[in-house]
Design a protein around this motif. Structure first.
Motif, mmCIF file in Angstrom:
data_model
loop_
_atom_site.group_PDB
_atom_site.id
_atom_site.type_symbol
_atom_site.label_atom_id
_atom_site.label_comp_id
_atom_site.label_asym_id
_atom_site.label_seq_id
_atom_site.Cartn_x
_atom_site.Cartn_y
_atom_site.Cartn_z
ATOM 1 N N SER A 1 0.857 -1.191 0.000
ATOM 2 C CA SER A 1 0.000 0.000 0.000
ATOM 3 C C SER A 1 0.892 1.239 0.000
ATOM 4 O O SER A 1 2.035 1.199 0.445
ATOM 5 C CB SER A 1 -0.928 0.002 1.214
ATOM 6 N N GLY A 2 0.361 2.344 -0.518
ATOM 7 C CA GLY A 2 1.189 3.547 -0.641
ATOM 8 C C GLY A 2 2.316 3.349 -1.629
ATOM 9 O O GLY A 2 3.414 3.895 -1.479
ATOM 10 N N ALA A 3 2.060 2.587 -2.682
ATOM 11 C CA ALA A 3 3.114 2.195 -3.627
ATOM 12 C C ALA A 3 3.645 3.344 -4.461
ATOM 13 O O ALA A 3 4.726 3.235 -5.051
ATOM 14 C CB ALA A 3 2.613 1.084 -4.543
ATOM 15 N N THR A 4 2.911 4.461 -4.532
ATOM 16 C CA THR A 4 3.391 5.599 -5.317
ATOM 17 C C THR A 4 4.050 6.660 -4.434
ATOM 18 O O THR A 4 4.415 7.729 -4.913
ATOM 19 C CB THR A 4 2.248 6.256 -6.110
ATOM 20 N N GLY A 5 4.220 6.369 -3.157
ATOM 21 C CA GLY A 5 4.830 7.321 -2.245
ATOM 22 C C GLY A 5 6.345 7.296 -2.288
ATOM 23 O O GLY A 5 6.958 6.541 -3.058
ATOM 24 N N ALA B 1 -7.499 -7.947 -4.390
ATOM 25 C CA ALA B 1 -8.256 -8.966 -5.123
ATOM 26 C C ALA B 1 -7.636 -10.353 -5.045
ATOM 27 O O ALA B 1 -8.348 -11.360 -5.085
ATOM 28 C CB ALA B 1 -8.400 -8.538 -6.585
ATOM 29 N N ALA B 2 -6.318 -10.425 -4.950
ATOM 30 C CA ALA B 2 -5.632 -11.723 -4.958
ATOM 31 C C ALA B 2 -4.928 -11.940 -3.618
ATOM 32 O O ALA B 2 -4.565 -10.991 -2.931
ATOM 33 C CB ALA B 2 -4.618 -11.773 -6.094
ATOM 34 N N PRO B 3 -4.734 -13.199 -3.234
ATOM 35 C CA PRO B 3 -4.023 -13.476 -1.971
ATOM 36 C C PRO B 3 -2.550 -13.127 -2.071
ATOM 37 O O PRO B 3 -1.969 -13.106 -3.153
ATOM 38 C CB PRO B 3 -4.227 -14.982 -1.773
ATOM 39 N N ALA B 4 -1.941 -12.850 -0.927
ATOM 40 C CA ALA B 4 -0.533 -12.474 -0.891
ATOM 41 C C ALA B 4 0.206 -13.264 0.184
ATOM 42 O O ALA B 4 -0.400 -13.855 1.081
ATOM 43 C CB ALA B 4 -0.390 -10.981 -0.617
ATOM 44 N N ASP B 5 1.519 -13.262 0.070
ATOM 45 C CA ASP B 5 2.377 -13.885 1.074
ATOM 46 C C ASP B 5 2.946 -12.848 2.035
ATOM 47 O O ASP B 5 3.212 -13.159 3.209
ATOM 48 C CB ASP B 5 3.534 -14.623 0.381
ATOM 49 N N TYR B 6 3.133 -11.624 1.527
ATOM 50 C CA TYR B 6 3.661 -10.529 2.337
ATOM 51 C C TYR B 6 2.847 -9.267 2.056
ATOM 52 O O TYR B 6 2.450 -9.023 0.907
ATOM 53 C CB TYR B 6 5.134 -10.248 2.015
ATOM 54 N N VAL B 7 2.622 -8.478 3.098
ATOM 55 C CA VAL B 7 1.897 -7.217 2.971
ATOM 56 C C VAL B 7 2.712 -6.128 3.667
ATOM 57 O O VAL B 7 3.137 -6.302 4.818
ATOM 58 C CB VAL B 7 0.498 -7.293 3.620
ATOM 59 N N LEU B 8 2.939 -5.020 2.974
ATOM 60 C CA LEU B 8 3.604 -3.866 3.589
ATOM 61 C C LEU B 8 2.643 -2.688 3.550
ATOM 62 O O LEU B 8 2.238 -2.246 2.469
ATOM 63 C CB LEU B 8 4.897 -3.507 2.849
ATOM 64 N N HIS B 9 2.256 -2.215 4.726
ATOM 65 C CA HIS B 9 1.331 -1.086 4.795
ATOM 66 C C HIS B 9 2.130 0.197 4.932
ATOM 67 O O HIS B 9 2.540 0.595 6.017
ATOM 68 C CB HIS B 9 0.365 -1.243 5.965
ATOM 69 N N LEU B 10 2.345 0.854 3.789
ATOM 70 C CA LEU B 10 3.119 2.092 3.727
ATOM 71 C C LEU B 10 2.237 3.306 3.481
ATOM 72 O O LEU B 10 2.726 4.443 3.554
ATOM 73 C CB LEU B 10 4.172 2.010 2.613
ATOM 74 N N ALA B 11 0.952 3.092 3.178
ATOM 75 C CA ALA B 11 0.061 4.207 2.850
ATOM 76 C C ALA B 11 -0.209 5.043 4.095
ATOM 77 O O ALA B 11 -0.643 4.524 5.124
ATOM 78 C CB ALA B 11 -1.253 3.682 2.285
ATOM 79 N N SER B 12 0.063 6.342 3.999
ATOM 80 C CA SER B 12 -0.172 7.236 5.135
ATOM 81 C C SER B 12 0.053 8.670 4.689
ATOM 82 O O SER B 12 0.845 8.939 3.788
ATOM 83 C CB SER B 12 0.793 6.913 6.277
ATOM 84 N N SER B 13 -0.660 9.593 5.330
ATOM 85 C CA SER B 13 -0.275 11.001 5.199
ATOM 86 C C SER B 13 1.098 11.143 5.833
ATOM 87 O O SER B 13 1.372 10.551 6.878
ATOM 88 C CB SER B 13 -1.276 11.897 5.928
ATOM 89 N N ALA C 1 0.698 -3.454 -6.390
ATOM 90 C CA ALA C 1 0.821 -2.083 -5.887
ATOM 91 C C ALA C 1 -0.576 -1.507 -5.672
ATOM 92 O O ALA C 1 -1.436 -1.598 -6.549
ATOM 93 C CB ALA C 1 1.594 -1.235 -6.888
ATOM 94 N N LEU C 2 -0.790 -0.922 -4.501
ATOM 95 C CA LEU C 2 -2.076 -0.313 -4.181
ATOM 96 C C LEU C 2 -1.932 1.203 -4.156
ATOM 97 O O LEU C 2 -0.951 1.733 -3.635
ATOM 98 C CB LEU C 2 -2.574 -0.791 -2.812
ATOM 99 N N GLY C 3 -2.916 1.906 -4.706
ATOM 100 C CA GLY C 3 -2.884 3.358 -4.702
ATOM 101 C C GLY C 3 -4.235 3.924 -5.064
ATOM 102 O O GLY C 3 -5.098 3.223 -5.593
ATOM 103 N N ARG C 4 -4.421 5.208 -4.803
ATOM 104 C CA ARG C 4 -5.727 5.832 -5.023
ATOM 105 C C ARG C 4 -5.900 6.423 -6.413
ATOM 106 O O ARG C 4 -7.006 6.806 -6.788
ATOM 107 C CB ARG C 4 -5.956 6.928 -3.972
ATOM 108 N N ASN C 5 -4.818 6.511 -7.192
ATOM 109 C CA ASN C 5 -4.910 7.202 -8.476
ATOM 110 C C ASN C 5 -4.085 6.460 -9.522
ATOM 111 O O ASN C 5 -2.859 6.430 -9.437
ATOM 112 C CB ASN C 5 -4.415 8.643 -8.318
ATOM 113 N N ILE C 6 -4.763 5.898 -10.504
ATOM 114 C CA ILE C 6 -4.060 5.094 -11.493
ATOM 115 C C ILE C 6 -3.173 5.953 -12.397
ATOM 116 O O ILE C 6 -2.108 5.502 -12.846
ATOM 117 C CB ILE C 6 -5.054 4.248 -12.338
ATOM 118 N N GLU C 7 -3.574 7.197 -12.668
ATOM 119 C CA GLU C 7 -2.733 8.059 -13.504
ATOM 120 C C GLU C 7 -1.434 8.405 -12.795
ATOM 121 O O GLU C 7 -0.364 8.429 -13.409
ATOM 122 C CB GLU C 7 -3.498 9.328 -13.889
ATOM 123 N N LYS C 8 -1.530 8.663 -11.504
ATOM 124 C CA LYS C 8 -0.322 8.902 -10.722
ATOM 125 C C LYS C 8 0.557 7.661 -10.733
ATOM 126 O O LYS C 8 1.780 7.742 -10.875
ATOM 127 C CB LYS C 8 -0.682 9.277 -9.284
#
Length: 359
Positions: free
Chosen positions: A37-41, A101-113, A66-73
């Protein structure tokens, strides 16, 4: 920042390759799926570059979601659309019931203000990313048996009480929770407690990275942190603006060292443990940091009062130095760039990216 230019810049790729060459158990990522998450940060972008580069170098076949709120970004930051082992999911990780949507083996939660104007203008969104977003990813990790890394912050320590020089992982500082600014550090604290709750009740493997103030060539143009603004202004040939007396002393970390630390914690960290990511070679007073950037760019340091919105988002801490011994002694992690080299290298890469001809 033009992503394609970034990946064609020899100095930038050299920093990515240094992380890829670390003696880590990379085999744990082979043929696995990693959700970020926060993959574009600032940090997420560099981490995606490392994992995709590792696929190219060693054929790791590590799938990155990669998770993010804006595909153009995302398209402008992550030039991997259409590539094997990369996918992007658009949406808010804090939305009710959100799940990849798909299962994962590792999750990194980087999304944040991550900077003052965000804290001041969207305190609710700041809390939701750190709490609701984390809850969604913890629930998702419980369902698919993934190991989760929560990106926490030096800010969970609050203000130094004057009883230590450096914060180790057992230190409890002082935070005034009845302020607007507390939206960030209190929600990061709650996030750590949530990791422990999901470990206990749902059996989720979770590790926590408490990260120093991060900078580097993947910083975003709208980042209002002091160092980011120093860098942006100096690159534009403008004087560096200091909006305080500059006597605050903090721990900083180049993004390459931050990402190498995250990988050490993800792959080697003990379930349930928190680790500081900081280096004594990057402890610096804010006014000295401003001077360092200005000297490297041939501009001056000038003083200017912050506007009310900026001031509302500023940290009240004046001394926040982290003790990184635990990560160093237990995980073998160490930073490779002191503040002088890190600033010089960041400016070098950013100047190259501003040149239409690339590096």
């Amino acid at each position: 920042m033009p992503a394609m230019n970034r990946l064609k810049c020899p100095e930038y790729i050299a920093d990515v390759d240094k992380v890829c060459s670390l003696p880590l158990p990379w085999e744990k990522l082979a043929n696995k799926t990693v959700v970020i998450s926060g993959a574009t940060g600032l940090i997420g972008t560099f981490l995606v570059d490392v994992l995709m580069r590792k696929n190219d170098i060693d054929g790791a076949r590590c799938s990155v979601i990669a998770l993010g709120r804006n595909i153009e970004k995302a398209r402008s930051r992550l030039p991997y659309f259409g590539r094997d082992h990369f996918s992007f999911e658009e949406g808010s990780v804090a939305a009710i019931g959100y799940s990849p949507a798909a299962p994962a083996d590792y999750v990194l939660h980087l999304a944040s203000s991550t900077h003052p104007r965000q804290y001041a203008t969207d305190p609710i969104g700041t809390i939701r990313a750190n709490v609701d977003g984390l809850q969604n990813l913890l629930s998702y990790s419980a369902e698919c048996g993934a190991r989760l890394l929560f990106a926490s912050s030096v800010e969970i320590y609050g203000q130094n009480r004057g009883d230590v020089e450096r914060y180790d992982e057992k230190y409890c500082g002082n935070i005034d929770c009845n302020t607007l600014r507390a939206c960030y550090n209190e929600s990061k604290r709650l996030g750590e407690a949530m990791c422990q709750a999901y470990r206990s009740q749902k059996g989720v493997e979770a590790v926590i990275a408490r990260i120093a103030r991060v900078y580097g060539p993947t910083l975003l143009p709208d980042d209002s942190k002091a160092l980011s603004q120093f860098l942006h202004r100096s690159l534009a040939g403008e004087d560096v603006v200091l909006k305080s007396e500059g006597t605050q002393k903090f721990s900083y970390l180049h993004v390459a060292d931050a990402v190498s630390g995250l990988l050490h914690i993800l792959l080697l960290g003990i379930d349930g443990e928190a680790y500081n990511l900081a280096d004594r070679g990057s402890d610096v007073m804010l006014k000295d940091l401003a001077g360092l950037v200005a000297k490297a760019s041939g501009v001056k340091v000038v003083f200017r009062f912050p506007d009310a919105q900026e001031a509302a988002g500023y940290s009240k801490a004046t001394l926040a130095l982290m003790d990184g011994n635990k990560a160093r002694n237990e995980l073998g992690w160490s930073a490779r760039m002191g503040i002088s080299e890190g600033i010089s290298r960041t400016l070098c890469v950013l100047r190259s990216l501003n040149n239409p001809g690339g590096c």
